[in-house]
Motif scaffolding. Structure first.
Motif, mmCIF file in Angstrom:
data_model
loop_
_atom_site.group_PDB
_atom_site.id
_atom_site.type_symbol
_atom_site.label_atom_id
_atom_site.label_comp_id
_atom_site.label_asym_id
_atom_site.label_seq_id
_atom_site.Cartn_x
_atom_site.Cartn_y
_atom_site.Cartn_z
ATOM 1 N N LYS A 4 11.839 3.051 -8.212
ATOM 2 C CA LYS A 4 12.649 3.069 -9.426
ATOM 3 C C LYS A 4 11.978 3.893 -10.533
ATOM 4 N N GLU A 5 10.668 3.854 -10.561
ATOM 5 C CA GLU A 5 9.936 4.594 -11.590
ATOM 6 C C GLU A 5 10.008 6.104 -11.361
ATOM 7 N N TYR A 6 10.241 6.542 -10.138
ATOM 8 C CA TYR A 6 10.309 7.966 -9.830
ATOM 9 C C TYR A 6 11.738 8.453 -9.606
ATOM 10 N N SER A 7 12.717 7.630 -9.914
ATOM 11 C CA SER A 7 14.111 8.010 -9.671
ATOM 12 C C SER A 7 14.554 9.199 -10.521
ATOM 13 N N TRP A 8 13.903 9.450 -11.628
ATOM 14 C CA TRP A 8 14.268 10.577 -12.485
ATOM 15 C C TRP A 8 13.936 11.921 -11.846
ATOM 16 N N THR A 9 13.029 11.925 -10.852
ATOM 17 C CA THR A 9 12.622 13.179 -10.216
ATOM 18 C C THR A 9 13.736 13.786 -9.357
ATOM 19 N N ILE A 10 14.766 12.998 -9.063
ATOM 20 C CA ILE A 10 15.888 13.517 -8.289
ATOM 21 C C ILE A 10 16.607 14.611 -9.071
ATOM 22 N N LYS A 11 16.583 14.526 -10.381
ATOM 23 C CA LYS A 11 17.260 15.502 -11.235
ATOM 24 C C LYS A 11 16.525 16.838 -11.333
ATOM 25 N N LEU A 12 15.292 16.891 -10.861
ATOM 26 C CA LEU A 12 14.486 18.107 -11.006
ATOM 27 C C LEU A 12 15.013 19.234 -10.127
ATOM 28 N N ASP A 13 15.051 20.418 -10.695
ATOM 29 C CA ASP A 13 15.437 21.624 -9.971
ATOM 30 C C ASP A 13 14.144 22.414 -9.710
ATOM 31 N N TRP A 14 13.575 22.221 -8.522
ATOM 32 C CA TRP A 14 12.271 22.817 -8.231
ATOM 33 C C TRP A 14 12.332 24.335 -8.169
ATOM 34 N N LEU A 15 13.469 24.877 -7.809
ATOM 35 C CA LEU A 15 13.614 26.336 -7.798
ATOM 36 C C LEU A 15 13.502 26.894 -9.216
ATOM 37 N N ASN A 16 14.103 26.213 -10.165
ATOM 38 C CA ASN A 16 14.007 26.611 -11.567
ATOM 39 C C ASN A 16 12.565 26.467 -12.069
ATOM 40 N N ILE A 17 11.915 25.406 -11.663
ATOM 41 C CA ILE A 17 10.514 25.180 -12.062
ATOM 42 C C ILE A 17 9.631 26.298 -11.507
ATOM 43 N N LEU A 18 9.847 26.666 -10.243
ATOM 44 C CA LEU A 18 9.075 27.760 -9.644
ATOM 45 C C LEU A 18 9.325 29.068 -10.378
ATOM 46 N N ASN A 19 10.572 29.308 -10.754
ATOM 47 C CA ASN A 19 10.916 30.519 -11.507
ATOM 48 C C ASN A 19 10.173 30.569 -12.832
ATOM 49 N N THR A 44 4.122 8.722 -20.078
ATOM 50 C CA THR A 44 4.284 9.139 -21.471
ATOM 51 C C THR A 44 5.663 8.795 -22.023
ATOM 52 N N PHE A 45 6.727 9.100 -21.269
ATOM 53 C CA PHE A 45 8.087 8.971 -21.805
ATOM 54 C C PHE A 45 8.813 7.713 -21.373
ATOM 55 N N GLY A 46 8.454 7.151 -20.261
ATOM 56 C CA GLY A 46 9.157 5.981 -19.753
ATOM 57 C C GLY A 46 10.316 6.389 -18.870
ATOM 58 N N VAL A 47 10.643 5.531 -17.906
ATOM 59 C CA VAL A 47 11.647 5.853 -16.909
ATOM 60 C C VAL A 47 13.034 5.978 -17.529
ATOM 61 N N GLN A 48 13.393 5.053 -18.395
ATOM 62 C CA GLN A 48 14.745 5.054 -18.965
ATOM 63 C C GLN A 48 14.992 6.308 -19.803
ATOM 64 N N THR A 49 14.020 6.714 -20.602
ATOM 65 C CA THR A 49 14.163 7.925 -21.412
ATOM 66 C C THR A 49 14.332 9.153 -20.521
ATOM 67 N N LEU A 50 13.556 9.225 -19.450
ATOM 68 C CA LEU A 50 13.634 10.362 -18.533
ATOM 69 C C LEU A 50 14.978 10.403 -17.807
ATOM 70 N N LEU A 51 15.529 9.243 -17.487
ATOM 71 C CA LEU A 51 16.842 9.209 -16.836
ATOM 72 C C LEU A 51 17.950 9.683 -17.777
ATOM 73 N N ASP A 52 17.762 9.507 -19.065
ATOM 74 C CA ASP A 52 18.771 9.911 -20.040
ATOM 75 C C ASP A 52 18.713 11.402 -20.365
ATOM 76 N N LEU A 53 17.603 12.074 -20.066
ATOM 77 C CA LEU A 53 17.457 13.494 -20.387
ATOM 78 C C LEU A 53 18.265 14.369 -19.421
ATOM 79 N N GLU A 54 18.594 15.562 -19.888
ATOM 80 C CA GLU A 54 19.286 16.555 -19.071
ATOM 81 C C GLU A 54 18.303 17.151 -18.059
ATOM 82 N N PRO A 55 18.812 17.616 -16.923
ATOM 83 C CA PRO A 55 17.920 18.214 -15.913
ATOM 84 C C PRO A 55 17.108 19.400 -16.442
ATOM 85 N N SER A 56 17.691 20.221 -17.299
ATOM 86 C CA SER A 56 16.943 21.366 -17.828
ATOM 87 C C SER A 56 15.783 20.906 -18.715
#
Length: 154
Positions: A4-19, A44-56
């Motif tokens: 549950k603590e790492y569920s926000w990582t699903i939103k990550l676009d690794w191709l964009n990060i590599l770019n 630092t930010f907490g799971v709930q805050t990270l889930l609320d952020l946009e993928p970008s």
């Protein structure tokens, strides 16, 4: 830590990060540094805050953290790329600007002067410009004994 603590990582676009990091492959980022960055951002930010952020926004957070963790690797990679580009420019710049190409006749000592085949000359010229060897220097690099033949020592 739970899933549950790492569920926000699903939103990550690794191709964009590599770019953004100017990398070609995800394998250029060590796994331990990826894990460290994700743990630090989660802490630092907490799971709930990270889930609320946009993928970008999440991508930007991860890029900033990875830049900090991979500072040394990124600088080495950038210097290597600049060196390679500089070498390519120095080899091919005379062709673009109509400059003079310095050719040492000793480099063509194996060339048959009486040959009617211009391809032999072109192959020798290609070897000279592209820095291809016959394998002589590779053998010298593997030797444990190195000799400086540039001068005399007393």
């Amino acid at each position: 830590m739970s899933e549950k603590e790492y569920s926000w990582t699903i939103k990550l676009d690794w191709l964009n990060i590599l770019n953004k990091l100017n990398l070609e492959s995800i394998h250029q980022i060590p796994e331990e540094k990826k894990d460290k960055a994700i743990k630090k951002i989660t802490k630092t930010f907490g799971v709930q805050t990270l889930l609320d952020l946009e993928p970008s926004e999440l991508d930007t957070l991860v890029v900033d953290e990875l830049k900090e963790l991979m500072k040394k690797e990124l600088v080495i990679r950038q210097k290597k790329q600049e060196k390679m580009q500089q070498e390519m420019r120095s080899k091919f710049m005379p062709f673009k600007q109509g400059g003079i190409i310095k050719i040492d006749p000793r480099d063509f000592k194996d060339l048959d002067v009486d040959s009617d085949n211009p391809e032999d000359f072109l192959k020798a010229l290609y070897k000279k410009l592209m820095g291809e060897n016959d394998g002589d220097e590779e053998d010298d690099e593997n030797d444990s004994y190195h000799e400086d033949s540039t001068g005399y020592y007393i």
